[in-house]
Design a protein around this motif. Structure first.
Motif, PDB file in Angstrom:
ATOM      1  N   ASN A  23      74.276 104.674  -3.905  1.00 32.65           N
ATOM      2  CA  ASN A  23      74.716 103.896  -2.740  1.00 32.65           C
ATOM      3  C   ASN A  23      76.066 103.224  -2.954  1.00 32.65           C
ATOM      4  O   ASN A  23      76.793 102.976  -2.002  1.00 32.65           O
ATOM      5  CB  ASN A  23      73.640 102.873  -2.340  1.00 32.65           C
ATOM      6  CG  ASN A  23      72.448 103.565  -1.698  1.00 32.65           C
ATOM      7  OD1 ASN A  23      72.519 104.734  -1.337  1.00 32.65           O
ATOM      8  ND2 ASN A  23      71.344 102.847  -1.570  1.00 32.65           N
ATOM      9  N   ARG A 122      67.453 102.341  12.279  1.00 30.24           N
ATOM     10  CA  ARG A 122      68.753 102.174  11.625  1.00 30.24           C
ATOM     11  C   ARG A 122      69.952 102.122  12.584  1.00 30.24           C
ATOM     12  O   ARG A 122      70.823 103.006  12.564  1.00 30.24           O
ATOM     13  CB  ARG A 122      68.936 103.261  10.562  1.00 30.24           C
ATOM     14  CG  ARG A 122      67.787 103.228   9.572  1.00 30.24           C
ATOM     15  CD  ARG A 122      67.965 104.139   8.420  1.00 30.24           C
ATOM     16  NE  ARG A 122      68.824 103.584   7.384  1.00 30.24           N
ATOM     17  CZ  ARG A 122      69.012 104.159   6.211  1.00 30.24           C
ATOM     18  NH1 ARG A 122      68.426 105.304   5.943  1.00 30.24           N
ATOM     19  NH2 ARG A 122      69.801 103.612   5.316  1.00 30.24           N
ATOM     20  N   ILE A 124      73.605 100.712  14.154  1.00 27.31           N
ATOM     21  CA  ILE A 124      74.842 100.272  13.483  1.00 27.31           C
ATOM     22  C   ILE A 124      75.607  99.270  14.353  1.00 27.31           C
ATOM     23  O   ILE A 124      76.823  99.145  14.262  1.00 27.31           O
ATOM     24  CB  ILE A 124      75.751 101.455  13.048  1.00 27.31           C
ATOM     25  CG1 ILE A 124      76.217 102.281  14.250  1.00 27.31           C
ATOM     26  CG2 ILE A 124      75.098 102.325  12.008  1.00 27.31           C
ATOM     27  CD1 ILE A 124      77.449 103.142  13.911  1.00 27.31           C
ATOM     28  N   LYS A 161      72.211  89.866  10.922  1.00 27.23           N
ATOM     29  CA  LYS A 161      71.190  90.329   9.996  1.00 27.23           C
ATOM     30  C   LYS A 161      71.925  90.753   8.730  1.00 27.23           C
ATOM     31  O   LYS A 161      73.053  91.255   8.820  1.00 27.23           O
ATOM     32  CB  LYS A 161      70.513  91.555  10.631  1.00 27.23           C
ATOM     33  CG  LYS A 161      69.132  91.800  10.163  1.00 27.23           C
ATOM     34  CD  LYS A 161      68.438  92.815  11.062  1.00 27.23           C
ATOM     35  CE  LYS A 161      67.043  93.053  10.523  1.00 27.23           C
ATOM     36  NZ  LYS A 161      66.339  94.079  11.261  1.00 27.23           N
ATOM     37  N   VAL A 162      71.304  90.578   7.572  1.00 26.93           N
ATOM     38  CA  VAL A 162      71.970  90.989   6.334  1.00 26.93           C
ATOM     39  C   VAL A 162      71.962  92.521   6.265  1.00 26.93           C
ATOM     40  O   VAL A 162      70.891  93.130   6.245  1.00 26.93           O
ATOM     41  CB  VAL A 162      71.253  90.392   5.107  1.00 26.93           C
ATOM     42  CG1 VAL A 162      71.875  90.907   3.825  1.00 26.93           C
ATOM     43  CG2 VAL A 162      71.309  88.877   5.159  1.00 26.93           C
ATOM     44  N   VAL A 164      73.704  95.915   4.338  1.00 30.30           N
ATOM     45  CA  VAL A 164      74.556  96.506   3.302  1.00 30.30           C
ATOM     46  C   VAL A 164      75.676  97.317   3.949  1.00 30.30           C
ATOM     47  O   VAL A 164      76.862  97.152   3.658  1.00 30.30           O
ATOM     48  CB  VAL A 164      73.709  97.437   2.388  1.00 30.30           C
ATOM     49  CG1 VAL A 164      74.593  98.257   1.468  1.00 30.30           C
ATOM     50  CG2 VAL A 164      72.695  96.630   1.607  1.00 30.30           C
ATOM     51  N   ASP A 305      64.061  99.864  -1.234  1.00 28.90           N
ATOM     52  CA  ASP A 305      64.115 101.206  -1.823  1.00 28.90           C
ATOM     53  C   ASP A 305      63.177 101.359  -3.022  1.00 28.90           C
ATOM     54  O   ASP A 305      63.027 102.468  -3.549  1.00 28.90           O
ATOM     55  CB  ASP A 305      65.553 101.545  -2.250  1.00 28.90           C
ATOM     56  CG  ASP A 305      66.435 101.869  -1.053  1.00 28.90           C
ATOM     57  OD1 ASP A 305      65.915 101.947   0.070  1.00 28.90           O
ATOM     58  OD2 ASP A 305      67.660 102.051  -1.253  1.00 28.90           O
ATOM     59  N   PHE A 328      62.741  97.884   6.812  1.00 28.20           N
ATOM     60  CA  PHE A 328      62.654  99.069   7.685  1.00 28.20           C
ATOM     61  C   PHE A 328      61.232  99.225   8.205  1.00 28.20           C
ATOM     62  O   PHE A 328      60.265  98.989   7.472  1.00 28.20           O
ATOM     63  CB  PHE A 328      63.093 100.335   6.943  1.00 28.20           C
ATOM     64  CG  PHE A 328      64.570 100.347   6.633  1.00 28.20           C
ATOM     65  CD1 PHE A 328      65.508 100.408   7.649  1.00 28.20           C
ATOM     66  CD2 PHE A 328      65.014 100.271   5.329  1.00 28.20           C
ATOM     67  CE1 PHE A 328      66.866 100.406   7.376  1.00 28.20           C
ATOM     68  CE2 PHE A 328      66.373 100.268   5.040  1.00 28.20           C
ATOM     69  CZ  PHE A 328      67.302 100.334   6.075  1.00 28.20           C
TER      70      PHE A 328
HETATM   71  C1  UD1 Z   1      71.419 100.651   2.697  1.00 28.86           C
HETATM   72  C2  UD1 Z   1      71.009 101.689   1.682  1.00 28.86           C
HETATM   73  C3  UD1 Z   1      69.518 101.957   1.768  1.00 28.86           C
HETATM   74  C4  UD1 Z   1      68.737 100.674   1.647  1.00 28.86           C
HETATM   75  C5  UD1 Z   1      69.250  99.629   2.628  1.00 28.86           C
HETATM   76  C6  UD1 Z   1      68.612  98.261   2.435  1.00 28.86           C
HETATM   77  C7  UD1 Z   1      73.033 102.990   1.516  1.00 28.86           C
HETATM   78  C8  UD1 Z   1      73.690 104.282   1.802  1.00 28.86           C
HETATM   79  N1  UD1 Z   1      71.759 102.895   1.929  1.00 28.86           N
HETATM   80  O1  UD1 Z   1      71.151 101.200   3.986  1.00 28.86           O
HETATM   81  O2  UD1 Z   1      69.166 102.854   0.718  1.00 28.86           O
HETATM   82  O3  UD1 Z   1      67.380 100.916   1.923  1.00 28.86           O
HETATM   83  O4  UD1 Z   1      70.676  99.457   2.481  1.00 28.86           O
HETATM   84  O5  UD1 Z   1      68.851  97.804   1.145  1.00 28.86           O
HETATM   85  O6  UD1 Z   1      73.572 102.105   0.904  1.00 28.86           O
HETATM   86  N2  UD1 Z   1      70.605  96.728  10.849  1.00 28.86           N
HETATM   87  C9  UD1 Z   1      70.843  96.402  12.166  1.00 28.86           C
HETATM   88  N3  UD1 Z   1      72.100  96.671  12.665  1.00 28.86           N
HETATM   89  C10 UD1 Z   1      73.088  97.199  11.912  1.00 28.86           C
HETATM   90  C11 UD1 Z   1      72.830  97.525  10.568  1.00 28.86           C
HETATM   91  C12 UD1 Z   1      71.567  97.273  10.054  1.00 28.86           C
HETATM   92  O7  UD1 Z   1      69.970  95.907  12.860  1.00 28.86           O
HETATM   93  O8  UD1 Z   1      74.201  97.398  12.429  1.00 28.86           O
HETATM   94  C13 UD1 Z   1      69.258  96.462  10.256  1.00 28.86           C
HETATM   95  C14 UD1 Z   1      68.541  97.729   9.792  1.00 28.86           C
HETATM   96  O9  UD1 Z   1      67.822  98.322  10.844  1.00 28.86           O
HETATM   97  C15 UD1 Z   1      67.638  97.167   8.714  1.00 28.86           C
HETATM   98  C16 UD1 Z   1      68.469  96.030   8.109  1.00 28.86           C
HETATM   99  O10 UD1 Z   1      69.450  95.708   9.074  1.00 28.86           O
HETATM  100  O11 UD1 Z   1      66.475  96.601   9.271  1.00 28.86           O
HETATM  101  C17 UD1 Z   1      69.149  96.362   6.798  1.00 28.86           C
HETATM  102  O12 UD1 Z   1      69.846  97.579   6.930  1.00 28.86           O
HETATM  103  P1  UD1 Z   1      71.151  97.907   6.076  1.00 28.86           P
HETATM  104  O13 UD1 Z   1      71.240  96.945   4.940  1.00 28.86           O
HETATM  105  O14 UD1 Z   1      72.300  98.025   6.996  1.00 28.86           O
HETATM  106  O15 UD1 Z   1      70.802  99.334   5.520  1.00 28.86           O
HETATM  107  P2  UD1 Z   1      71.788 100.537   5.275  1.00 28.86           P
HETATM  108  O16 UD1 Z   1      73.149 100.016   4.927  1.00 28.86           O
HETATM  109  O17 UD1 Z   1      71.672 101.537   6.381  1.00 28.86           O
END
Ligand code: UD1
Length: 430
Positions: A23, A122, A124, A161-162, A164, A305, A328
């Motif tokens: 990641n 998921r 964005i 929301k936090v 990554v 994860d 998730f």
């Molecule tokens: C990354 C990791 C993934 C890990 C996740 C949480 C990568 C490529 N993947 O995924 O393996 O499981 O972090 O540690 O690094 N959300 C929103 N809006 C957004 C973005 C996120 O509502 O615009 C929500 C998601 O639905 C989820 C939460 O925020 O419930 C956290 O997601 P996020 O940290 O963004 O996960 P990824 O970056 O997709």
């Protein structure tokens, strides 16, 4: 179709070396296209997601030179395309990092909107909120995010929301914006810090990565660099659970023990021995391991994860464990598969109630996603008899030479792609 076949029962023992963090690498490779100079990246994991991202980088016109299996040189001065092909987004969600990287460098990006995936919806929206705050105009056209800006201008952004992905994506774009960007309520995962360190090594000015607030003072351009990626916290955690669930004794090498503290704490709670060394962690599983509760949270909380691998471990512990999945919504899909092996788990919404059983029995199961697939392999290694895991393409997305590393610890496992090979394995192992 490739499958893993394994015969469980061997406690895993020995040393295993952990690869670079997938990641972190996904963010870093995307960020590497933000300069026209050469970037050399080392300790890349040789896994499917990384190789797909490298293909996507080549496709938009950057030069990608594989120096060896774990090292790549990228030169992005000839990028001719700010439009990323749909195929890559379908194969790998993290191609959304191209939005931040291309928008930062060229003030323009067109990237297909990633759909839902096996672990949840998921969205964005937070990424897009950040780009808009920097002054980009964002439209969704024919399924793609179309982003343009005349100038990106630093801004104050609060993430509801936090996330990554949103943290990394906004950080990339803001590195080449005018002025100061402050992002609040950011993700603190080790790979967020690693991408920030990488960008700083290219001349960016990012402070606070690893805390709740990141401050980015935009610079005019980024330059070439040489960088080595941190070890993979989740691969390490998976092998730690492999030691626990098989009641083995495994030293997981090339890790940063601090990144593994949430996992180590839970393994200690259930009764394993966990010894932290400078760049290794030794886990000794015990015949009697007890229940505990887990709640997945952003770092430094327990990583989502690692939820399936730890749940499999708890499914063979004494007593009742409660596992709450807070990140998730769809991360318990492996539970039905595990039930075929004799586990006793009930899922209500985002909570799994795990009643530990004395043993699993081997069965044929399907990997529903990357981490759940790895967890089912761990279950198979702890089970009586043979287990076949299907759909292992998911596992190969994120684990380098998984079966070879497991074999080096004494696991009886083989990757096969036809019935004849399955039979051969059974005959060989007996
Ligand atoms: C990354 C990791 C993934 C890990 C996740 C949480 C990568 C490529 N993947 O995924 O393996 O499981 O972090 O540690 O690094 N959300 C929103 N809006 C957004 C973005 C996120 O509502 O615009 C929500 C998601 O639905 C989820 C939460 O925020 O419930 C956290 O997601 P996020 O940290 O963004 O996960 P990824 O970056 O997709």
């Amino acid at each position: 179709m490739e499958q893993y076949i394994m015969k469980g029962g061997n406690p895993l023992a020995g040393e295993v070396t952990i690869s670079g963090a997938k990641n972190a690498a996904l963010g870093i490779l995307a960020a590497a296209i933000m300069t026209d100079e050469d970037v050399v990246i080392d300790n890349l994991p040789d896994v499917r997601d990384i190789n797909v991202l490298l293909e996507a980088i080549e496709e938009i016109g950057a030069r990608v030179e594989r120096i060896d299996r774990h090292t790549v040189r990228i030169n992005a001065k000839d990028i001719h395309e700010v439009e990323v092909d749909d195929e890559y987004i379908r194969r790998i969600r993290a191609s959304y990092y191209f939005i931040g990287a291309l928008l930062g460098k060229y003030k323009s990006a067109q990237v297909p909107l990633p759909g839902g995936c096996n672990i949840g919806s998921r969205p964005i929206d937070l990424h897009l909120k950040g780009f808009r705050a920097l002054g980009a105009k964002i439209e969704i056209e024919r399924g793609a995010v179309v982003a343009h800006a005349i100038d990106l201008v630093g801004s104050h952004i609060y993430l509801d929301k936090v996330s990554v992905g949103a943290t990394i994506n906004i950080m990339m774009a803001a590195s080449l914006a005018d002025g100061l960007t402050i992002i609040e309520n950011v993700a603190k995962e080790p790979h967020v810090v690693d991408v920030a360190s990488f960008l700083n090594s290219m001349g960016a000015n990012i402070k606070g990565a690893g805390t709740d607030i990141i401050r980015i003072r935009g610079v005019r351009r980024l330059h070439g660099t040489e960088y080595s990626i941190i070890p993979d916290q989740i691969e390490a955690g998976t092998f730690m659970c492999a030691a626990a669930v098989t009641r083995g004794d495994v030293t997981v090498k090339n890790v940063i023990p601090k990144h593994l503290e949430a996992i180590s704490a839970k393994l200690l709670e259930i009764g394993c021995e966990v010894v932290e060394l400078d760049d290794a962690v030794r886990v000794v599983g015990k015949p009697y391991q007890r229940h505990t509760n887990i709640n997945t949270l952003p770092y430094p909380g327990f990583p989502t994860d690692m939820q399936p691998q730890m749940s499999v471990t708890l499914a063979l512990a004494h007593g009742t464990s409660i596992v709450t999945e807070s990140i998730f919504e769809n991360r318990f899909k492996y539970v039905d598969e595990l039930a075929r092996m004799g586990s006793n788990i009930k899922v209500e919404g985002n909570v799994a109630v795990i009643d530990g059983v004395g043993c699993f029995t081997g069965a044929s199961v399907n990997a529903p996603d990357l981490r759940a697939g790895a967890a089912l392999v761990l279950a198979g290694l702890a089970a009586d008899g043979y287990t076949v895991v299907d759909e292992i393409g998911y596992i190969q997305r994120g684990y380098e030479h998984f079966e070879e590393k497991l074999k080096s610890l004494g696991a009886m496992i083989e990757r096969v792609d036809c019935d004849k090979d399955l039979q051969k394995f059974r005959l060989k192992i007996g």
